[in-house]
Scaffold this motif. Structure first.
Motif, PDB file in Angstrom:
ATOM      1  N   ILE A 146      -2.628   3.664 -18.406  1.00 18.01           N
ATOM      2  CA  ILE A 146      -3.362   4.634 -19.229  1.00 18.01           C
ATOM      3  C   ILE A 146      -4.619   5.119 -18.490  1.00 18.01           C
ATOM      4  CG2 ILE A 146      -2.457   3.796 -21.427  1.00 18.01           C
ATOM      5  CD1 ILE A 146      -5.010   2.213 -21.833  1.00 18.01           C
ATOM      6  N   LYS A 147      -4.677   4.836 -17.180  1.00 20.43           N
ATOM      7  CA  LYS A 147      -5.816   5.286 -16.365  1.00 20.43           C
ATOM      8  C   LYS A 147      -5.400   6.449 -15.446  1.00 20.43           C
ATOM      9  CE  LYS A 147      -7.428   0.534 -16.027  1.00 20.43           C
ATOM     10  NZ  LYS A 147      -6.922  -0.552 -15.194  1.00 20.43           N
ATOM     11  N   ARG A 148      -6.412   7.045 -14.810  1.00 17.70           N
ATOM     12  CA  ARG A 148      -6.157   8.122 -13.867  1.00 17.70           C
ATOM     13  C   ARG A 148      -6.194   7.646 -12.420  1.00 17.70           C
ATOM     14  NH1 ARG A 148      -7.515  13.811 -15.007  1.00 17.70           N
ATOM     15  NH2 ARG A 148      -7.824  13.998 -17.240  1.00 17.70           N
ATOM     16  N   THR A 149      -6.565   6.429 -12.200  1.00 18.19           N
ATOM     17  CA  THR A 149      -6.783   5.959 -10.830  1.00 18.19           C
ATOM     18  C   THR A 149      -5.835   4.818 -10.485  1.00 18.19           C
ATOM     19  OG1 THR A 149      -8.477   4.509 -11.734  1.00 18.19           O
ATOM     20  CG2 THR A 149      -9.220   6.591 -10.780  1.00 18.19           C
ATOM     21  N   GLY A 150      -5.784   4.499  -9.210  1.00 22.64           N
ATOM     22  CA  GLY A 150      -5.018   3.347  -8.751  1.00 22.64           C
ATOM     23  C   GLY A 150      -3.567   3.640  -8.410  1.00 22.64           C
ATOM     24  N   PHE A 151      -3.194   4.935  -8.353  1.00 22.40           N
ATOM     25  CA  PHE A 151      -1.791   5.284  -8.097  1.00 22.40           C
ATOM     26  C   PHE A 151      -1.458   5.385  -6.599  1.00 22.40           C
ATOM     27  CE2 PHE A 151      -2.662   7.002 -12.366  1.00 22.40           C
ATOM     28  CZ  PHE A 151      -1.670   6.363 -13.084  1.00 22.40           C
ATOM     29  N   GLY A 152      -2.510   5.391  -5.751  1.00 23.79           N
ATOM     30  CA  GLY A 152      -2.299   5.613  -4.316  1.00 23.79           C
ATOM     31  C   GLY A 152      -1.380   4.603  -3.658  1.00 23.79           C
ATOM     32  N   LYS A 153      -1.483   3.357  -4.069  1.00 18.98           N
ATOM     33  CA  LYS A 153      -0.647   2.328  -3.435  1.00 18.98           C
ATOM     34  C   LYS A 153       0.829   2.485  -3.773  1.00 18.98           C
ATOM     35  CE  LYS A 153      -1.344  -1.354  -6.901  1.00 18.98           C
ATOM     36  NZ  LYS A 153      -1.923  -0.529  -7.990  1.00 18.98           N
ATOM     37  N   ASN A 154       1.123   3.279  -4.781  1.00 22.58           N
ATOM     38  CA  ASN A 154       2.521   3.527  -5.153  1.00 22.58           C
ATOM     39  C   ASN A 154       2.988   4.953  -4.861  1.00 22.58           C
ATOM     40  OD1 ASN A 154       1.449   1.439  -7.622  1.00 22.58           O
ATOM     41  ND2 ASN A 154       3.176   0.830  -6.343  1.00 22.58           N
ATOM     42  N   LEU A 155       2.171   5.677  -4.113  1.00 18.18           N
ATOM     43  CA  LEU A 155       2.593   7.024  -3.692  1.00 18.18           C
ATOM     44  C   LEU A 155       3.871   6.905  -2.853  1.00 18.18           C
ATOM     45  CD1 LEU A 155       1.902  10.099  -3.275  1.00 18.18           C
ATOM     46  CD2 LEU A 155       0.667   9.381  -1.222  1.00 18.18           C
ATOM     47  N   PHE A 156       4.865   7.720  -3.149  1.00 20.88           N
ATOM     48  CA  PHE A 156       6.171   7.703  -2.457  1.00 20.88           C
ATOM     49  C   PHE A 156       6.776   6.292  -2.465  1.00 20.88           C
ATOM     50  CE2 PHE A 156       3.817  11.102   0.055  1.00 20.88           C
ATOM     51  CZ  PHE A 156       4.405  12.166  -0.606  1.00 20.88           C
ATOM     52  N   ASP A 157       6.599   5.566  -3.547  1.00 19.11           N
ATOM     53  CA  ASP A 157       6.914   4.133  -3.573  1.00 19.11           C
ATOM     54  C   ASP A 157       8.321   3.805  -3.097  1.00 19.11           C
ATOM     55  OD1 ASP A 157       7.693   1.429  -5.086  1.00 19.11           O
ATOM     56  OD2 ASP A 157       5.505   1.528  -4.925  1.00 19.11           O
ATOM     57  N   GLU A 158       9.313   4.554  -3.554  1.00 17.01           N
ATOM     58  CA  GLU A 158      10.704   4.173  -3.243  1.00 17.01           C
ATOM     59  C   GLU A 158      11.070   4.441  -1.796  1.00 17.01           C
ATOM     60  OE1 GLU A 158      13.465   5.474  -6.225  1.00 17.01           O
ATOM     61  OE2 GLU A 158      12.410   4.332  -7.764  1.00 17.01           O
ATOM     62  N   ALA A 159      10.385   5.393  -1.175  1.00  8.91           N
ATOM     63  CA  ALA A 159      10.649   5.673   0.234  1.00  8.91           C
ATOM     64  C   ALA A 159       9.813   4.754   1.120  1.00  8.91           C
ATOM     65  CB  ALA A 159      10.305   7.129   0.541  1.00  8.91           C
ATOM     66  N   ARG A 160       8.692   4.350   0.598  1.00 12.26           N
ATOM     67  CA  ARG A 160       7.698   3.648   1.401  1.00 12.26           C
ATOM     68  C   ARG A 160       7.959   2.148   1.509  1.00 12.26           C
ATOM     69  NH1 ARG A 160       1.715   4.416  -0.892  1.00 12.26           N
ATOM     70  NH2 ARG A 160       0.587   2.863   0.325  1.00 12.26           N
ATOM     71  N   TYR A 161       8.468   1.576   0.438  1.00 11.32           N
ATOM     72  CA  TYR A 161       8.758   0.134   0.434  1.00 11.32           C
ATOM     73  C   TYR A 161      10.259  -0.079   0.330  1.00 11.32           C
ATOM     74  CZ  TYR A 161       3.801   0.030  -0.949  1.00 11.32           C
ATOM     75  OH  TYR A 161       2.452   0.212  -1.007  1.00 11.32           O
TER      76      TYR A 161
END
Lengths: 215, 474
Positions: free
Chosen positions: A33-48
């Protein structure tokens, strides 16, 4: 809102068309429910290589070495070079939030999906549209030259390449103004309060059923 | 002077003012909210000390994140096992309470997918402007309303100002001419349209769907078509008002009554494009050419006729598109040249804002009636779009038909369309799905989605692979 004036940064080439917002930030992270903290999951399925879970510590997750953003030469990127129809699909503003949180300030592509385009402006991210042939050359130059940087300048509407070439770009005046000044568009709209009230009064006369709650 | 398109009329009737910078302020009649894209908007209002401009123009319901098992749902919001989802649904409840917004809570019998319950309740009316923090808001255009998805910042903007800052889109007419062949549904029509114009074909446009084949669809069928306008890149899709629209709205709980109804009906009848109205782009399709569609790739434009084959990227001259096709085939685990009917399936999903209305469930039930789900299908879900759709289906005995055939009968919600809840595909699994997006990972990490109509999904459940539903005896 965050301003955008200029950005001199490393370029990440994402060589894939029709990148959708599910690809940018998968659904399981939208439970926040926040606006922050999404960077670590950017492109998550391709990245990890594993399935990402909300609130999981990403530092010990297996990295996909084939994904461009994981290559050492692209550490610290702030400009995203992309293909056509970038940001299609879901309206989730978590997509620009994730790009911003990771550190992207600007995207360069031949075209964007409409809702994503609007969502980026609201978050101070500059989206630049360039012709396919220029994009093609930028991809080639980025791939060939490690440490390839671009200098984006919004007031003069130019991108400067490492060898000094200047690429002009177009932007609507309204969007440019919002980005340069970091304007809060709710406050701007509320400056028209009387116009909105006036419209509402006449609309209510014409369409009273829209203003009469039945239940 | 040339006439006006329906989109021109809807735009002009809601124009508050044109601003000096080339943008326009557009008045919004109705705003739907759900739990996923609204919490940050409410937080923004709180931080700025703002209240909704017009609370009664908003309506909320949790749908994206809610579980669909009867066990969890029988205990209302407290029954949600996933703690993060529970917080999000509870946040919607408390935000609606704080800001005075009507909500159909998770245990309200009228609860359901926001794009199903809006029209069902008569909240969606012709001639309205409607927005929601969800791209499938285009669904409501089926009733002659201008409806589109917005981001969370715009959700906050609409709450605070009742307006959006917009630039007018261009006009596109997609005309499906002539009559559809038996067994061809609205879903096949819209998949064929997207296959034809591409996933960015409608970018920058509002699409009006017209032609005899669209006129002959029910209002629910038109919702299926407008729902997927966004998959062709168009934020909004619309269908002109006709008798079917009027009949659909009449008598619904929130629809106008008495003298107000008469006034409204008269105004709604003008919600058609004028004779001679000019469109910036016109696309014509022949209804008779449309056969059941199946998506084979990772974009809704990657569709083939059920009797067709997975295409060969090598046949494409455009390099970017060729790469796209190659990536898609790799992800989907498919070989070029494979017959669509030979694609083996693991799961089936019948539901979503595209295809979870009563007509969809009837069509699926007619196919599975007296038959059994194939052995290779691990799970087949039927998720009605709303509590009222579910009740109606149960009244008609459809739930029994599904469960006797081996499908699961669930509680309403978005479910496996976006797989935010527990309803997900496993890695590498193929799913025949009546939803709207076949993006990588959309229905679960590594999951492989094939978009089809409800009847086609039902037929696939029975056979374990795709079959031409027209060859099944009903």
């Amino acid at each position: 809102m965050k301003k955008f004036i200029s950005e001199d940064g490393l370029v990440l080439p994402l060589d894939r068309s029709n990148v959708d917002t599910d690809y940018i930030i998968p659904k399981q992270f939208l439970k926040s429910i926040k606006r922050t903290g999404f960077g670590k999951n950017l492109f998550d399925e391709a990245r990890y290589l594993d399935k990402g879970l909300p609130d999981a510590d990403c530092s010990d997750r297996p990295i996909n070495p084939d994904f461009v953003m994981n290559q050492a030469r692209y550490a610290g990127v702030s400009i995203l070079l992309a293909r056509e129809n970038f940001g299609c699909g879901s309206s989730r503003e978590h997509a620009p939030w994730a790009l911003d949180d990771y550190g992207f300030r600007c995207v360069i592509a031949p075209s964007y999906a409409d809702i994503f385009f609007n969502n980026c402006v609201k978050n101070g991210i500059l989206l630049i549209v360039l012709e396919e042939n220029i994009i093609e050359k930028l991809f080639a130059d980025t791939f060939q030259n490690e440490g390839y940087r671009l200098a984006v300048d919004l007031p003069s509407q130019t991108i400067t390449t490492p060898d000094g070439e200047k690429i002009p770009f177009e932007i609507e005046d309204s969007r440019k103004n919002i980005l340069l000044n970091g304007l809060d568009d709710i406050s701007m709209t509320l400056q028209n309060e009387q116009d909105i009230q006036g419209f509402e009064a006449s609309w209510k006369q014409k369409s009273p059923w829209l203003f009469s709650r039945i239940n | 002077m040339s006439g006006k398109t329906l989109y021109d009329k809807l735009w002009e009737s809601h124009l508050v003012k044109n601003q000096d910078d080339g943008t326009s302020l557009i008045y919004i009649d109705l705003h739907f909210l759900h739990e996923v894209t609204s919490p940050q908007a409410f937080e923004g209002l709180r931080i700025a000390g703002r209240r909704p401009w017009r609370a009664d123009a908003n309506m909320a319901t949790p749908d994206h994140n809610v579980p669909t098992t009867t066990d969890e749902r029988s205990r209302g919001v407290e029954g949600i096992i996933d703690p993060v989802s529970k917080i999000q649904v509870k946040s919607l409840d408390s935000n609606c309470l704080e800001f005075g917004i009507d909500e159909f809570e998770i245990d309200d019998p009228r609860h359901g997918i926001v794009h199903v319950i809006g029209p069902e309740q008569g909240r969606t009316l012709p001639g309205m402007t409607i927005v929601c923090g969800d791209s499938h808001t285009s669904t409501h255009g089926a009733l002659g309303a201008l409806a589109h998805g917005i981001g969370t910042s715009e959700v906050e903007h609409v709450l605070a100002t009742q307006c959006l800052v917009q630039k007018k889109a261009k006009n596109m007419l997609v005309s499906v001419n002539g009559q559809l062949k038996p067994g061809i549904t609205a879903k096949d029509v819209v998949l064929a349209i997207i296959g034809h114009i591409g996933t960015a074909g409608g970018t920058g446009y509002t699409i009006e769907f017209g032609g005899d084949a669209i006129r002959s669809l029910s209002v629910e069928g038109r919702m299926t078509v407008c729902n997927m306008a966004i998959e062709a890149g168009a934020r909004a899709g619309i269908v002109a008002v006709d008798e079917k629209t009027i009949d659909y709205v009449k008598g619904r709980p929130f629809a106008p009554k008495g003298e107000l109804w008469n006034q409204a009906e008269a105004a709604w009848r003008a919600l058609v494009s004028d004779e001679g109205a000019e469109f910036d782009a016109v696309v014509n399709l022949e209804a008779a050419d449309i056969v059941p569609q199946v998506s084979w790739g990772t974009s809704p434009e990657m569709v083939a006729p059920v009797n067709g084959y997975v295409p060969n990227p090598a046949d494409l001259t455009n390099e970017s598109k060729r790469n796209n096709y190659q990536q898609a085939l790799k992800y989907m685990g498919l070989e070029a040249g494979t017959a669509i009917k030979d694609i083996m399936l693991d799961r089936v999903f019948i539901g979503s804002c595209t295809n979870s209305r009563i007509e969809d469930l009837r069509a699926a039930a007619a196919v599975v009636k007296g038959r059994k789900v194939a052995d290779n299908i691990k799970e087949a879900l039927v998720v009605p779009g709303s509590g009222l759709v579910k009740a109606q289906a149960e009244l008609e005995g459809l739930d029994k038909i599904f469960t006797e055939a081996g499908l699961q009968w669930r509680e309403p919600g978005c479910s496996m369309c976006l797989a935010m809840n527990a309803d997900q595909l496993g890695e590498g699994e193929h799913c025949a799905s009546t939803s709207n997006r076949n993006f990588e990972g959309r229905q679960g990490f590594g999951g492989r989605t094939h978009l089809v109509s409800p009847a086609m999904a039902a037929a696939a459940a029975v056979h374990g692979h795709f079959v031409d539903v027209r060859e099944i005896e009903l």
